[in-house]
Write an enzyme that holds these catalytic residues in place. Sequence first.
Site, PDB file in Angstrom:
ATOM      1  N   GLU A 159      -0.628  -1.570  12.537  1.00 57.48           N
ATOM      2  CA  GLU A 159      -1.791  -2.337  12.066  1.00 57.48           C
ATOM      3  C   GLU A 159      -1.434  -3.767  11.718  1.00 57.48           C
ATOM      4  O   GLU A 159      -0.348  -4.031  11.208  1.00 57.48           O
ATOM      5  CB  GLU A 159      -2.287  -1.730  10.752  1.00 57.48           C
ATOM      6  CG  GLU A 159      -3.128  -0.517  10.926  1.00 57.48           C
ATOM      7  CD  GLU A 159      -3.658  -0.047   9.578  1.00 57.48           C
ATOM      8  OE1 GLU A 159      -3.372   1.108   9.240  1.00 57.48           O
ATOM      9  OE2 GLU A 159      -4.335  -0.818   8.880  1.00 57.48           O
ATOM     10  N   CYS A 214      -1.505 -10.717   8.417  1.00 53.97           N
ATOM     11  CA  CYS A 214      -0.634  -9.758   7.723  1.00 53.97           C
ATOM     12  C   CYS A 214      -0.064  -8.833   8.780  1.00 53.97           C
ATOM     13  O   CYS A 214      -0.803  -8.193   9.527  1.00 53.97           O
ATOM     14  CB  CYS A 214      -1.461  -8.973   6.702  1.00 53.97           C
ATOM     15  SG  CYS A 214      -0.546  -7.648   5.914  1.00 53.97           S
ATOM     16  N   CYS A 272       7.038   4.124   7.072  1.00 59.95           N
ATOM     17  CA  CYS A 272       7.887   3.573   6.016  1.00 59.95           C
ATOM     18  C   CYS A 272       8.567   4.723   5.290  1.00 59.95           C
ATOM     19  O   CYS A 272       8.003   5.803   5.185  1.00 59.95           O
ATOM     20  CB  CYS A 272       7.004   2.787   5.031  1.00 59.95           C
ATOM     21  SG  CYS A 272       7.911   1.991   3.688  1.00 59.95           S
ATOM     22  N   CYS A 276       0.631   4.479  -1.734  1.00 61.43           N
ATOM     23  CA  CYS A 276       0.548   3.757  -0.463  1.00 61.43           C
ATOM     24  C   CYS A 276       0.342   4.697   0.725  1.00 61.43           C
ATOM     25  O   CYS A 276       1.014   5.728   0.828  1.00 61.43           O
ATOM     26  CB  CYS A 276       1.828   2.947  -0.261  1.00 61.43           C
ATOM     27  SG  CYS A 276       1.858   2.015   1.277  1.00 61.43           S
ATOM     28  N   CYS A 324       6.348   5.020  -1.813  1.00 63.60           N
ATOM     29  CA  CYS A 324       5.525   4.626  -2.969  1.00 63.60           C
ATOM     30  C   CYS A 324       4.298   5.538  -3.055  1.00 63.60           C
ATOM     31  O   CYS A 324       3.631   5.789  -2.054  1.00 63.60           O
ATOM     32  CB  CYS A 324       5.083   3.164  -2.856  1.00 63.60           C
ATOM     33  SG  CYS A 324       6.473   2.024  -2.858  1.00 63.60           S
ATOM     34  N   CYS A 351      -4.512  -0.791   3.075  1.00 63.82           N
ATOM     35  CA  CYS A 351      -3.259  -0.740   3.830  1.00 63.82           C
ATOM     36  C   CYS A 351      -2.962   0.603   4.486  1.00 63.82           C
ATOM     37  O   CYS A 351      -2.956   1.633   3.836  1.00 63.82           O
ATOM     38  CB  CYS A 351      -2.098  -1.068   2.893  1.00 63.82           C
ATOM     39  SG  CYS A 351      -2.582  -2.053   1.478  1.00 63.82           S
TER      40      CYS A 351
HETATM   41  N1  SAH Z   1       7.165  -2.651   1.624  1.00 65.17           N
HETATM   42  C1  SAH Z   1       6.783  -3.945   1.145  1.00 65.17           C
HETATM   43  C2  SAH Z   1       5.610  -4.575   1.870  1.00 65.17           C
HETATM   44  C3  SAH Z   1       4.422  -3.725   2.237  1.00 65.17           C
HETATM   45  S1  SAH Z   1       3.198  -3.328   1.072  1.00 65.17           S
HETATM   46  C4  SAH Z   1       6.546  -3.914  -0.336  1.00 65.17           C
HETATM   47  O1  SAH Z   1       6.658  -2.859  -0.942  1.00 65.17           O
HETATM   48  O2  SAH Z   1       6.334  -4.965  -0.915  1.00 65.17           O
HETATM   49  C5  SAH Z   1       2.414  -4.795   0.518  1.00 65.17           C
HETATM   50  C6  SAH Z   1       1.911  -4.659  -0.917  1.00 65.17           C
HETATM   51  O3  SAH Z   1       0.766  -3.785  -1.029  1.00 65.17           O
HETATM   52  C7  SAH Z   1       2.956  -4.073  -1.848  1.00 65.17           C
HETATM   53  O4  SAH Z   1       2.935  -4.737  -3.073  1.00 65.17           O
HETATM   54  C8  SAH Z   1       2.474  -2.648  -1.993  1.00 65.17           C
HETATM   55  O5  SAH Z   1       3.019  -2.022  -3.105  1.00 65.17           O
HETATM   56  C9  SAH Z   1       0.989  -2.833  -2.052  1.00 65.17           C
HETATM   57  N2  SAH Z   1       0.204  -1.627  -1.795  1.00 65.17           N
HETATM   58  C10 SAH Z   1       0.501  -0.593  -1.003  1.00 65.17           C
HETATM   59  N3  SAH Z   1      -0.476   0.324  -1.013  1.00 65.17           N
HETATM   60  C11 SAH Z   1      -1.424  -0.146  -1.833  1.00 65.17           C
HETATM   61  C12 SAH Z   1      -2.681   0.348  -2.259  1.00 65.17           C
HETATM   62  N4  SAH Z   1      -3.150   1.516  -1.842  1.00 65.17           N
HETATM   63  N5  SAH Z   1      -3.398  -0.415  -3.115  1.00 65.17           N
HETATM   64  C13 SAH Z   1      -2.918  -1.614  -3.531  1.00 65.17           C
HETATM   65  N6  SAH Z   1      -1.753  -2.126  -3.172  1.00 65.17           N
HETATM   66  C14 SAH Z   1      -0.990  -1.394  -2.339  1.00 65.17           C
END
Ligand code: SAH
Length: 349
Positions: free
Chosen positions: A93, A106, A113, A120, A117, A334
């Site tokens: 994406e 973006c 990944c 996510c 987290c 995301c």
């Molecule tokens: N792996 C990297 C970049 C990808 S995520 C990182 O962790 O920074 C980009 C941002 O979106 C990160 O801050 C991540 O924690 C956040 N993110 C991921 N899923 C999310 C969600 N469901 N709601 C809000 N932020 C989210």
Amino acid sequence: MERTDLKNLTKEELTAVIEALGEKRFRASQMYDWMHKKLARSVSEMTNLSAQLRERLQNEFDYTALKQEVMLRSEQDGTRKYLFGLSDGNVIESVWMQYKHGNSVCISSQVGCRMGCSFCASTLGGLVRNLTAAEMLDQVYSIERDTGERVSNVVVMGTGEPLDNFDNLVKFVTMLSSEDGLNISRRNITVSTCGLVEKLRELADKDLGITPAISLHAPNDELRRRIMPIAKRYSIKELMEAADYYTEKTGRRMTFEYSLLRDVNDSNASARELIALLKGRNCHVNLIPVNPVKERDYERPNMTNVLSFQNLLEKAGINVTIRREMGADINAACGQLRRSYESGTAAEL
Ligand code: SAH
């Protein structure tokens, strides 16, 4: 044997390859221009090369050109979400956003990944593979071609952990900011990491001039470990030391991202802990009200809570913004488009 991808070569690498074919050096410059400035989708577009050379290149080399599988366009703000197909059938994406200060893309850095987290969507199926530099570049190229507009900002905040794909990321940044390519200013390239400490220090040593961001999301180790597995590997103290090292080494201000999860990390007490942690640092905090993911049970805090969290930080002299939501009507959260596509429900979007 794996074939070389022409788009994945730096100009020097391409020159060596072209010379090895018995061709003149300037052919490599012409080709590089076609690929990285004119954004050619295939070798056949390179009309100033002889038909014979084009045929040879097509027979002997690969050429990354992402296939646009889905494009969703927001009626509200023009945001576009793309799902691109890779040559091995995987999909990724990317998002296009228009702001007053310019156009932003973006991009994803990996297929899936492995950071895990808990809020996510991108991590639900684990890591499939790293993206090559060409596959990262071609997200930007494909979107420039589709929109007919110049991209001024690139954020590596899509699916994947960019520092888990370090060498390809560095190659991507170098090629994207090259005068022989799109020449996007390095300051306008943001790389976000969940906090791979050694890699963050290595990135600082490279002093690329990019804008760094760290996904912090919690003010203490106990809470961070509950929502981010990476916090079991590195303490916040170690992460902050690496962040400080980055700023000292490069002079670039650090952005800390903080996704607000209702009743998890959005209390006034959390805000005060965050203030204590960040006070005195040259940094910026970006608050992201969480995008709820169907497979997870996190909820978005109500706006008054978000504003009060922001207020506390502001009063303490910390530079803070709330991420503006773009493309809310196209389900831009995301990683969700890819998941629904793979489970065969993209048509419902
Ligand atoms: N792996 C990297 C970049 C990808 S995520 C990182 O962790 O920074 C980009 C941002 O979106 C990160 O801050 C991540 O924690 C956040 N993110 C991921 N899923 C999310 C969600 N469901 N709601 C809000 N932020 C989210």
